[in-house]
Design an enzyme around this catalytic site. Sequence first.
Site, PDB file in Angstrom:
ATOM      1  N   GLU A  20      -0.433  -8.716   4.917  1.00 12.90           N
ATOM      2  CA  GLU A  20      -0.227  -8.826   6.302  1.00 12.90           C
ATOM      3  C   GLU A  20      -1.793  -8.910   7.040  1.00 12.90           C
ATOM      4  OE1 GLU A  20      -0.562  -4.366   6.140  1.00 12.90           O
ATOM      5  OE2 GLU A  20      -0.435  -5.817   4.905  1.00 12.90           O
TER       6      GLU A  20
ATOM      7  N   HIS B 188      -3.435  -5.649   1.244  1.00 12.03           N
ATOM      8  CA  HIS B 188      -2.627  -5.772   2.178  1.00 12.03           C
ATOM      9  C   HIS B 188      -2.694  -7.346   2.639  1.00 12.03           C
ATOM     10  CE1 HIS B 188      -2.277  -1.542   4.124  1.00 12.03           C
ATOM     11  NE2 HIS B 188      -3.337  -1.302   3.015  1.00 12.03           N
TER      12      HIS B 188
ATOM     13  N   CYS C  51       0.716  -1.283  -0.166  1.00 11.26           N
ATOM     14  CA  CYS C  51       0.057  -0.118   0.026  1.00 11.26           C
ATOM     15  C   CYS C  51       0.881   1.132   0.077  1.00 11.26           C
ATOM     16  CB  CYS C  51      -0.962  -0.003   1.204  1.00 11.26           C
ATOM     17  SG  CYS C  51      -2.406   1.078   0.934  1.00 11.26           S
TER      18      CYS C  51
END
Length: 230
Positions: A198, A196, A87
């Site tokens: 994560e 994302h 991002c």
Amino acid sequence: MTARIGVVTFPGSLDDRDAQRAVRLAGATPVPLWHGETALRGVDAVILPGGFSYGDYLRGGAIARFAPVMETLIDAAKGGLPVLGICNGFQILCESHLLPGVLTRNAHMRFRRRSQRLRVENSATAFTSHFDPGQEIVIPVKNGEGRYVADEHTLDELEGEGRVVFRYLDGNPSGALRDIAGVTNAAGNVVGLMPHPEHAVEALTGASLDGLGMFTSVIAHLGQTAAAGS
């Protein structure tokens, strides 16, 4: 030996702790790196996390690109160090010219947050070897400046060289050209994406586990690199 993966914190980073957790869940040791320092502390790879570095003044990543840590990181990336930009980290990589193109305001001018289906277009990078070419995965997306833009020549070059890593499916959340969600450099050691990974590493969050493959991929890549050099 356990891989050591650095995670840079800039003023305004939001997902640095999440990235560190993902690294730990994947089986590596997360190493916090501070934007104001030039030392990379001997890490084996680096993650530039999501957030709003320096408040996204000027445009996303434009100021962070000049942080002291980036002076060292740019040279290290050009030398082969695996680097993942997520991002805002993707924005920083583009502003640093480690990746081509730029991320601009979403075409609909709204912040977009949702679970997003992607197709893995390139499984030969340092961060995608644990995926199959054409594999479809679900990764959360959350951004207001995620529209990937480049000139037609650059886009054609990326397509022709297989450097589009991820592509949006089931709707393009930002209006990114050619539905591009992530790209890589020619060497395959630098990858940037807007979604994302994560946030898709454990069932606790209710998301898929598809993001974990990016972190296990780089650990495997580092192991193979070490074995080849021994």
